[in-house]
Design an enzyme around this catalytic site. Sequence first.
Site, PDB file in Angstrom:
ATOM      1  CG  ASP A  19      -1.948   1.028   1.077  1.00  0.00           C
ATOM      2  OD1 ASP A  19      -2.103   1.709   0.264  1.00  0.00           O
ATOM      3  OD2 ASP A  19      -2.377   1.533   2.407  1.00  0.00           O
ATOM      4  CD  GLU A  44      -6.562   1.016  -2.606  1.00  0.00           C
ATOM      5  OE1 GLU A  44      -6.664   1.784  -3.212  1.00  0.00           O
ATOM      6  OE2 GLU A  44      -6.957   0.557  -1.495  1.00  0.00           O
ATOM      7  CG  ASP A  52      -0.540   2.802   6.165  1.00  0.00           C
ATOM      8  OD1 ASP A  52      -0.801   3.666   5.075  1.00  0.00           O
ATOM      9  OD2 ASP A  52      -0.541   3.007   7.368  1.00  0.00           O
TER      10      ASP A  52
END
Lengths: 189, 189
Positions: free
Chosen positions: A12, A72, A146
């Site tokens: 992330d 992502e 995170d």
Amino acid sequence: MTRTEVRIAGVDPGLYVTGYGVIREARGALELVEAGSVRTDASAPLELRLRQLHEEISAVLSALEPEVVVVEDLYTQYAHPRTAVLMGHARGVVCLAAGQCLAQVVAYPPALVKRSLTGNGNASKEQVGRMVTQLLRLAEPPKPADVTDALALALCHAVPSRRHARAARRRRSDLPPELAERLTEALNR
Amino acid sequence: MTRTEVRIAGVDPGLYVTGYGVIREARGALELVEAGSVRTDASAPLELRLRQLHEEISAVLSALEPEVVVVEDLYTQYAHPRTAVLMGHARGVVCLAAGQCLAQVVAYPPALVKRSLTGNGNASKEQVGRMVTQLLRLAEPPKPADVTDALALALCHAVPSRRHARAARRRRSDLPPELAERLTEALNR
């Protein structure tokens, strides 16, 4: 050395904090290998922060050798485009580190990650955290958030085969009995 | 080796095309050292495109050793945030390469670059191209446009001292005569 396990990293990326987590899947069992975060010095110039991020993430990927790095997906819209572009700097450096370590980068949309772990594309952070904790048999959700997000990405890549099998089994009730039987056989192979 | 010249690189990062240009300033004269562009294979995965960009820009920076790498400042608003985030990936990799080569990254807003070269913050691409051609005594504006943009960034960093001197001379008419004289002396030192 031939590995009988598959290693998957989730990352992330952020300019301030980048969470990462590496899991392994061997004989259908999922296990945490290592997780953590990289924080860069907010008072340092951009180029040195990116250099620190690149060094630390490259060290993790070189040491743990995941086949896949999951991030992502990019959105179509961002509420704060300037912040999103800065995040893009960190994401670019993470993808570069993956490319340099010959790991493949895979991207999933946030809703798919949530749905894949909890069955609900709008699941809360707490629900996702509970599933990450449960799937990896941890004592509690990893911190900072995170790291949980990074592990959720890695798990999303690891679980689809089972998820698809479950979905297929659910759909069998709609199939003619003969086809349903053949599908059951195929899934149990 | 002590260099009596200053080398400045300008880079216009993009995932498809990244333009770059390195100039040198010695005894008040500006000169082109090298300029070109990096094109990545649009059919290759993101991580390999970033790796190619990083390799080629790192090679340029290592060979030509600019002290400063000039890029465009980030905007507050972007018409296409997703494209801007992808540009951020390329910009991040360029800034990383600068940090790894110990060059300082400097960013200027596009309007300042135009004003600094042409005197007009809304100058057209053609006007900027003409000034780049003239300042570096080239036969014609460099192509593709990304190279001209990169050289304009490098020139913007090289010219401010003269620009400020000109602006100060213009402002002298508003000053009391005594102060204007002292300023003239200071500027001619």
